[in-house]
Write a protein that holds these residues in place. Sequence first.
Motif, short mmCIF file in Angstrom:
data_model
loop_
_atom_site.label_atom_id
_atom_site.label_comp_id
_atom_site.label_asym_id
_atom_site.label_seq_id
_atom_site.Cartn_x
_atom_site.Cartn_y
_atom_site.Cartn_z
N VAL A 11 35.84 73.94 77.80
CA VAL A 11 36.35 73.30 76.59
C VAL A 11 35.90 74.08 75.37
O VAL A 11 34.85 74.72 75.38
CB VAL A 11 35.92 71.82 76.47
N ASN A 12 36.69 73.98 74.33
CA ASN A 12 36.34 74.53 73.02
C ASN A 12 35.95 73.37 72.12
O ASN A 12 36.67 72.37 72.08
CB ASN A 12 37.55 75.25 72.40
N VAL A 13 34.84 73.49 71.41
CA VAL A 13 34.43 72.46 70.47
C VAL A 13 35.33 72.55 69.25
O VAL A 13 35.38 73.59 68.58
CB VAL A 13 32.95 72.61 70.07
N ARG A 14 36.07 71.51 68.96
CA ARG A 14 36.96 71.47 67.79
C ARG A 14 36.30 70.76 66.61
O ARG A 14 36.49 71.17 65.47
CB ARG A 14 38.29 70.80 68.13
N VAL A 15 35.57 69.68 66.89
CA VAL A 15 34.83 68.96 65.84
C VAL A 15 33.44 68.68 66.40
O VAL A 15 33.30 68.07 67.45
CB VAL A 15 35.53 67.64 65.45
N GLU A 16 32.42 69.19 65.70
CA GLU A 16 31.03 69.01 66.13
C GLU A 16 30.69 67.52 66.24
O GLU A 16 31.34 66.67 65.64
CB GLU A 16 30.09 69.66 65.13
N MET A 17 29.63 67.22 67.00
CA MET A 17 29.21 65.84 67.18
C MET A 17 28.86 65.20 65.84
O MET A 17 28.13 65.78 65.03
CB MET A 17 28.01 65.76 68.13
N ASN A 18 29.37 64.00 65.61
CA ASN A 18 29.10 63.29 64.37
C ASN A 18 27.89 62.36 64.52
O ASN A 18 27.26 62.32 65.58
CB ASN A 18 30.34 62.54 63.87
N ASP A 19 27.58 61.61 63.47
CA ASP A 19 26.43 60.71 63.47
C ASP A 19 26.55 59.57 64.48
O ASP A 19 25.56 58.92 64.80
CB ASP A 19 26.21 60.11 62.08
#
Length: 94
Positions: A11-19
């Motif tokens: 997988v490609n990270v599209r949006v980094e992990m949020n809070d």
Amino acid sequence: MTTLASAPVVVNVRVEMNDHGTMTVEVHETNETRHLVAYESERIRDALASLPEGARVPIEMVRAGSRSNVWKAVALHGRRVPNPDTSHSVTTAN
């Protein structure tokens, strides 16, 4: 009822992990967007939380819900996957 993980996919990270512990990834082979919302362990969660947008990583996932596109990361695989968009690689370990 136990759900079996699919084979590992890159997988490609599209949006980094949020809070809230959610991140958006795209399955490299199919361009399918998936939202990771749960993690088998803190170790997996922490490893994924450290990945920048654009990173590429092999992962095993299972559906976390029956009606929406949310997934649980159950395993990361320890191999290097070069990211053609940047000059670095991501190393993962389970």
